[in-house]
Structure formats: structure tokens, C-alpha cells
Design a protein around this motif. Structure first.
Motif, PDB file in Angstrom:
ATOM      1  N   MET A 122       0.858  -1.192   0.000  1.00 17.47           N
ATOM      2  CA  MET A 122       0.000   0.000   0.000  1.00 17.47           C
ATOM      3  C   MET A 122       0.891   1.238   0.000  1.00 17.47           C
ATOM      4  SD  MET A 122      -3.030   0.755   2.651  1.00 17.47           S
ATOM      5  CE  MET A 122      -2.960   2.341   3.438  1.00 17.47           C
ATOM      6  N   TYR A 147       0.041   4.570  -0.287  1.00 20.99           N
ATOM      7  CA  TYR A 147      -0.889   5.684  -0.287  1.00 20.99           C
ATOM      8  C   TYR A 147      -0.497   6.590   0.858  1.00 20.99           C
ATOM      9  CZ  TYR A 147      -5.365   8.164  -0.252  1.00 20.99           C
ATOM     10  OH  TYR A 147      -6.348   9.116  -0.317  1.00 20.99           O
ATOM     11  N   LEU A 201     -34.548   5.482   3.913  1.00 21.32           N
ATOM     12  CA  LEU A 201     -34.182   6.053   2.607  1.00 21.32           C
ATOM     13  C   LEU A 201     -35.385   6.122   1.678  1.00 21.32           C
ATOM     14  CD1 LEU A 201     -31.737   6.955   0.815  1.00 21.32           C
ATOM     15  CD2 LEU A 201     -31.632   4.610   0.014  1.00 21.32           C
ATOM     16  N   SER A 239     -27.827  10.531   8.134  1.00 24.04           N
ATOM     17  CA  SER A 239     -26.765  10.733   7.150  1.00 24.04           C
ATOM     18  C   SER A 239     -27.277  10.513   5.726  1.00 24.04           C
ATOM     19  CB  SER A 239     -25.597   9.797   7.435  1.00 24.04           C
ATOM     20  OG  SER A 239     -25.976   8.471   7.235  1.00 24.04           O
ATOM     21  N   VAL A 240     -28.388   9.789   5.562  1.00 20.13           N
ATOM     22  CA  VAL A 240     -28.865   9.553   4.198  1.00 20.13           C
ATOM     23  C   VAL A 240     -29.593  10.766   3.605  1.00 20.13           C
ATOM     24  CG1 VAL A 240     -29.105   7.079   4.589  1.00 20.13           C
ATOM     25  CG2 VAL A 240     -31.092   8.537   4.776  1.00 20.13           C
ATOM     26  N   GLN A 287     -28.647  12.401   0.391  1.00 20.62           N
ATOM     27  CA  GLN A 287     -29.058  11.875  -0.910  1.00 20.62           C
ATOM     28  C   GLN A 287     -30.122  12.723  -1.582  1.00 20.62           C
ATOM     29  OE1 GLN A 287     -27.493   9.355  -2.569  1.00 20.62           O
ATOM     30  NE2 GLN A 287     -26.117   9.814  -0.868  1.00 20.62           N
ATOM     31  N   ALA A 325     -11.060  10.719  -0.753  1.00 21.22           N
ATOM     32  CA  ALA A 325     -12.287  10.081  -0.275  1.00 21.22           C
ATOM     33  C   ALA A 325     -12.106   9.472   1.109  1.00 21.22           C
ATOM     34  CB  ALA A 325     -12.723   9.011  -1.259  1.00 21.22           C
ATOM     35  N   PHE A 326     -11.038   8.672   1.258  1.00 15.58           N
ATOM     36  CA  PHE A 326     -10.877   7.938   2.500  1.00 15.58           C
ATOM     37  C   PHE A 326     -10.748   8.890   3.685  1.00 15.58           C
ATOM     38  CE2 PHE A 326      -8.419   5.220   5.439  1.00 15.58           C
ATOM     39  CZ  PHE A 326      -9.379   4.248   5.590  1.00 15.58           C
ATOM     40  N   TYR A 376     -14.129  10.723   4.520  1.00 19.88           N
ATOM     41  CA  TYR A 376     -15.119   9.892   5.216  1.00 19.88           C
ATOM     42  C   TYR A 376     -14.634   9.504   6.602  1.00 19.88           C
ATOM     43  CZ  TYR A 376     -17.571   9.766   0.812  1.00 19.88           C
ATOM     44  OH  TYR A 376     -18.246  10.137  -0.307  1.00 19.88           O
ATOM     45  N   THR A 405     -16.753  10.338   9.803  1.00 22.02           N
ATOM     46  CA  THR A 405     -17.186   9.215  10.645  1.00 22.02           C
ATOM     47  C   THR A 405     -16.823   9.468  12.101  1.00 22.02           C
ATOM     48  OG1 THR A 405     -16.873   7.689   8.802  1.00 22.02           O
ATOM     49  CG2 THR A 405     -17.014   6.732  10.980  1.00 22.02           C
ATOM     50  N   LEU A 423     -24.087   4.285   6.563  1.00 16.72           N
ATOM     51  CA  LEU A 423     -23.723   4.868   5.270  1.00 16.72           C
ATOM     52  C   LEU A 423     -22.226   5.190   5.214  1.00 16.72           C
ATOM     53  CD1 LEU A 423     -24.640   5.909   2.543  1.00 16.72           C
ATOM     54  CD2 LEU A 423     -25.174   8.088   3.589  1.00 16.72           C
ATOM     55  N   MET A 424     -21.702   5.758   6.336  1.00 19.71           N
ATOM     56  CA  MET A 424     -20.276   6.087   6.396  1.00 19.71           C
ATOM     57  C   MET A 424     -19.435   4.813   6.337  1.00 19.71           C
ATOM     58  SD  MET A 424     -19.297   9.113   6.467  1.00 19.71           S
ATOM     59  CE  MET A 424     -20.356  10.430   5.986  1.00 19.71           C
ATOM     60  N   PHE A 456     -19.257   3.791   2.797  1.00 21.71           N
ATOM     61  CA  PHE A 456     -18.336   4.646   2.042  1.00 21.71           C
ATOM     62  C   PHE A 456     -16.888   4.247   2.313  1.00 21.71           C
ATOM     63  CE2 PHE A 456     -21.516   8.334   1.727  1.00 21.71           C
ATOM     64  CZ  PHE A 456     -21.812   8.001   0.424  1.00 21.71           C
ATOM     65  N   ILE A 457     -16.574   4.026   3.598  1.00 22.68           N
ATOM     66  CA  ILE A 457     -15.191   3.708   3.950  1.00 22.68           C
ATOM     67  C   ILE A 457     -14.798   2.353   3.371  1.00 22.68           C
ATOM     68  CG2 ILE A 457     -13.682   3.137   5.891  1.00 22.68           C
ATOM     69  CD1 ILE A 457     -14.810   5.452   7.363  1.00 22.68           C
ATOM     70  N   PHE A 497     -14.399   3.022  -0.513  1.00 22.57           N
ATOM     71  CA  PHE A 497     -13.229   3.808  -0.924  1.00 22.57           C
ATOM     72  C   PHE A 497     -11.965   3.367  -0.202  1.00 22.57           C
ATOM     73  CE2 PHE A 497     -16.784   6.670  -1.828  1.00 22.57           C
ATOM     74  CZ  PHE A 497     -16.508   6.951  -3.157  1.00 22.57           C
ATOM     75  N   GLY A 498     -12.124   2.891   1.037  1.00 24.10           N
ATOM     76  CA  GLY A 498     -10.952   2.531   1.832  1.00 24.10           C
ATOM     77  C   GLY A 498     -10.244   1.296   1.297  1.00 24.10           C
ATOM     78  N   LEU A 539      -7.743   1.641  -1.422  1.00 18.71           N
ATOM     79  CA  LEU A 539      -6.388   2.121  -1.124  1.00 18.71           C
ATOM     80  C   LEU A 539      -5.370   1.004  -1.198  1.00 18.71           C
ATOM     81  CD1 LEU A 539      -6.860   4.531   1.888  1.00 18.71           C
ATOM     82  CD2 LEU A 539      -6.849   5.003  -0.536  1.00 18.71           C
ATOM     83  N   PHE A 540      -5.825  -0.239  -0.975  1.00 15.72           N
ATOM     84  CA  PHE A 540      -4.896  -1.358  -1.005  1.00 15.72           C
ATOM     85  C   PHE A 540      -4.630  -1.825  -2.437  1.00 15.72           C
ATOM     86  CE2 PHE A 540      -6.746  -1.401   3.184  1.00 15.72           C
ATOM     87  CZ  PHE A 540      -5.632  -1.560   3.984  1.00 15.72           C
ATOM     88  N   ILE A 554     -26.673   3.463  -2.459  1.00 11.07           N
ATOM     89  CA  ILE A 554     -25.952   4.734  -2.567  1.00 11.07           C
ATOM     90  C   ILE A 554     -24.525   4.534  -3.084  1.00 11.07           C
ATOM     91  CG2 ILE A 554     -25.137   6.736  -1.240  1.00 11.07           C
ATOM     92  CD1 ILE A 554     -27.592   6.316   0.563  1.00 11.07           C
TER      93      ILE A 554
END
Lengths: 223, 219
Positions: A1, A3, A70, A163-164, A167, A187-188, A191, A195, B66-67, B70-71, B74-75, B78-79, B163
Motif C-alpha cells: 500500500m 498511499y 431512505l 446521514s442519508v 441523498q 475520499a478515504f 469519510y 465518521t 452509510l459512512m 463509504f469507507i 473507498f478505503g 487504497l490497497f 448509494i
């Protein structure tokens, strides 16, 4: 990795995050107050209300509890305009949260009302109180006190569920995270940060509700 | 412009429902397995294991699903792995489900009277044996209604995977809406399908709970 984590964007984008947090807090504050009020009314209707009202409230509660938040949100925001009811995204989000929390808290509060010893109703009646007066002055507060912890957890769940609403483009914390990741491609990190903020909000909200419970119910519950 | 009948809409939604059901099953079974592992850590004698499980549960119950999606989406990227939506969805839902099931089951195990542990220990049983022959059979009975009840949350949780782009019932609803311009009908039907999936589960959970209460009334 290979990154490299990078949080430099925080300096530039923190106003978005603060705004998102404020909107999330606003949504849950309004949602909690109105949702619990709706829940109290529905609980009264289901436990002690007139016979014609019971099936209506029961249907409402079952419908909401067995469909995803949702979809409720989409139905209100995208579906209702075809009936001529156009709503802004924040209004739609708030209505959806109130309706959602109303149904859940109805069941929780009803459990509290049904756990009231029969003697309390009889004592109210012996003081020549009407059924409603007994509910209002004798039954309601201890019932709420009994289920306050469960109700608090439900409020936290609804806050996290909010959190939704990003949308439908309501600009809450998740919306801010999405915005930042689309601008910075981080992104990571985006979030991850949001979080962690949600986690802090959840812990804080739980503490606040516990303290609030101490204020609303100063007397110990008599069993 | 193509006209869509209600049957066209419903047919497409029902086809997508298969994926909602499959994802729910995978999440529930996978979450159950991980949840069992967490349960053992949560009630273990080692302080570290207990603390790990406690913070895991706190983390997953204290952040939005939801979070987590997402993680995971997208997380994992990364690998260097290209993460398909179904993998991220499945993984996040399994970990999320596990945190709730572990906490529900812990309550059930802890509600078993202490005398049961002591009695089985006095018979020279090891911790695993105690679990297997004495505690679990009793805890299982109490655990069924809340576990079935939680499965409703899992089915509803799968809606969020739309989503991150997993095509299931909710995503199909969005797609069909964009094609037909009938959001009221489409989202109404989507809600009814979810209701048809969830309501039997809610109801059976209630009935099971009532049965259990009747069986335990004399205690």
C-alpha cells in the motif's frame, strides 16, 4: 500500500464541515422534539385512545417500522410533488425524520404506558379525574421516565440514520464529506474524519439526553 | 416516448428484490458468524479481548452505516484492489450486523443465572464446555425473538447499499423512476415490497416473544 494520507484540505474545507455538523444537529433537534411529541400522541392513541383511531395509528407504525428510512425520504421528496406537494430538501428531511421517529417512539412509549400499574389509573379515577386527565397528570411522566434510556438510544439511531438525507441534497455532514471528496479526491480521509465526527456526536448526544433526563425527571421512579 | 404499465414497473422491481434478499441473507449469516466470535471476545476472561469487542461494538453502533459503506468502498481501494460495490456492501453490512447481534446475544447470555455457571463449573466443565452444554442451549431460547427482530434492520440496512451503486431494490427504484417519471408509484411500490419482506419478520418476532413470555410467566 503506497498511499500517503493527507489531511491538509481540512484547513480549507472546515467551514463546510462545521456547516454540515450544524445542519445535522438542527435536523436531530427538530426531529427529536417533534418526533417524540408525535410518538406520545400515537402511544396515547394506541394504548388508551378511541377505538376508531387505534387501527389507523397501528397501520402507520407498522408501515414506517417495516420500510427503510431512505425510501420514506425518497417518497416524501420525489413522490409527493406529483400530488402537488413540493417540499424543500431540509423540510422533506425533517418531515421524514419526524415521521420515522414518531413511529418508533410510539412503540417505546406505549411499552412505558402499559407497564404502569393498574392502581395508578384507579387512583386517578378515584380523584374524579377523566381518563385523559389521569393520563396527562398521573401516567405520562413516569411512563416516559421508565423508557427514557430506550428512547435516547432511538434518538441516537435516528441521528445516525439522518446521514442519508444527503441523498436528497440536504447539506448535512455527509453531504459535506461527499463535497470534499469530490473536490479533493481524498475520499478515504474525508469519510474517516466525518465518521469520527459522527461518533463524537453520537456519544455527546447520548450524554446530553442522559443529563436532560435528570432534569426532566428529578424524582426517582416509584416501583 | 415509451409508456410503462404498472406491471412493467413492478416486474423490474421484483427482479431487483432478489438482490436485496440475497444481500440480506449474506449479511445476516456472515454477521451472525462474526457476531458469535465477538460475543466470545466480549464475555471472555481476558481484559484485552473484552475491551476490543467493546470498542468494536461502540464504533460500529456509534457511526452511520452509510459512512461504513463509504469507507469500505473507498478505503479498500487504497490497497490497490478494485472493489466492486457488492463486496463493499457485503463486507460493511456483515461487520455492522455483527456489532448489533453480538450485543443482543451478550444480553441473553448474561441473563442466564449465575448458578448455572457455578453448577457447571462444579462438574469440572471447561469454559467451552459450559458454553456448549449449559449456557448456550438456554440463551438460545431467549435470543431467538430479538434476533429475528433485528433481521428487519438488516433488510432495511441493505437499502443504503444503493448509494454506493449496488443494484438492489432501492437502486432499481431510482433507475425505474428516472425512466418512467412516476416517483409516487415507483417509490410506493418499493416501500410495499420492503414491507412485504419485513412485516412477516417483525410479526413472527412479536409472536415468538409472546410465547417466550408465557413460558416464563411463573418464574
Amino acid at each position: 500500500m503506497n498511499y500517503v494520507f493527507e489531511f491538509g484540505w481540512l484547513a480549507q474545507y472546515y467551514p463546510q464541515i462545521v456547516k454540515g455538523v450544524l445542519i445535522t444537529l438542527e435536523l436531530i433537534a427538530i426531529g427529536a422534539v417533534l418526533g417524540i411529541s408525535l410518538g406520545i400522541f400515537c402511544a396515547w392513541a394506541r394504548a388508551l385512545g378511541p377505538a376508531w383511531l387505534k387501527p389507523i395509528v397501528a397501520t402507520y407504525v407498522e408501515l414506517i417500522r417495516n420500510t427503510p428510512f431512505l425510501i420514506q425520504l425518497f417518497f416524501i421528496f420525489f413522490g409527493l410533488p406529483s400530488l402537488g406537494l413540493q417540499l424543500g430538501e431540509l423540510t422533506a428531511a425533517n418531515i421524514a425524520m419526524v415521521i420515522n421517529l414518531g413511529a418508533y417512539s410510539c412503540e417505546i412509549i406505549r411499552a412505558g404506558i402499559q407497564a404502569t400499574p393498574k392502581g395508578q389509573f384507579e387512583a386517578g379515577a378515584s380523584l374524579a379525574m377523566s381518563r385523559f386527565e389521569t393520563f396527562r397528570h398521573v401516567v405520562l411522566v413516569p411512563s416516559l421516565q421508565r423508557i427514557w434510556p430506550a428512547l435516547s438510544s432511538q434518538v441516537v439511531i435516528v441521528m445516525l440514520g439522518s446521514s442519508v438525507v444527503s441523498q436528497i441534497a440536504a447539506e448535512d455532514l455527509t453531504f459535506a464529506a461527499n463535497f470534499i471528496q469530490s473536490r479533493t479526491f481524498r475520499a478515504f480521509e474525508a469519510y474517516m474524519v466525518s465518521t469520527l465526527i459522527y461518533l463524537c456526536l453520537a456519544v455527546l448526544l447520548r450524554q446530553t439526553l442522559a443529563v436532560l433526563g435528570g432534569f426532566i425527571f428529578p424524582r426517582r421512579l416509584v416501583r | 416516448m415509451i409508456e410503462f404499465s404498472t406491471w412493467d414497473i413492478l416486474r423490474n422491481l421484483l427482479l431487483a428484490t432478489r438482490w436485496t434478499i440475497l444481500l440480506s441473507l449474506v449479511s445476516f449469516v456472515g454477521g451472525g458468524a462474526v457476531g458469535l466470535l465477538l460475543l466470545f471476545l466480549r464475555i471472555s476472561k481476558r481484559k484485552m479481548a473484552r475491551a476490543f469487542a467493546k470498542y468494536y461494538i461502540e464504533l460500529f453502533q456509534g457511526t452511520p452505516l452509510l459512512m461504513q459503506l463509504f469507507i469500505a468502498f473507498f478505503g479498500l481501494g487504497l490497497f490497490g484492489v478494485d472493489v466492486p460495490a457488492w463486496l463493499a456492501a457485503g463486507l460493511a453490512l456483515i461487520l455492522w450486523t455483527a456489532s448489533f447481534l453480538a450485543e443482543i446475544w451478550r444480553g441473553c447470555v448474561e441473563s442466564i443465572a449465575k448458578g448455572q455457571w457455578e453448577a457447571s463449573a462444579s462438574l469440572g466443565m471447561g469454559r467451552l464446555q459450559q458454553m456448549r452444554y449449559v449456557i448456550f442451549p438456554q440463551a438460545l431460547k431467549i435470543a431467538v425473538p430479538p434476533t429475528v427482530g433485528f433481521s428487519v434492520q438488516v433488510v432495511k440496512g441493505t437499502a443504503l447499499t444503493s448509494i454506493i451503486g449496488f443494484v438492489e431494490l432501492s437502486k432499481a427504484g431510482t433507475v425505474v423512476t428516472n425512466a418512467t417519471f412516476q416517483p409516487f408509484v415507483v417509490y410506493g411500490l418499493v416501500a410495499l415490497i420492503y414491507f412485504a419482506l419485513c412485516w412477516p419478520l417483525s410479526k413472527s418476532s412479536q409472536i415468538l416473544e409472546r410465547k417466550l413470555n408465557v413460558a416464563h410467566r411463573n418464574h
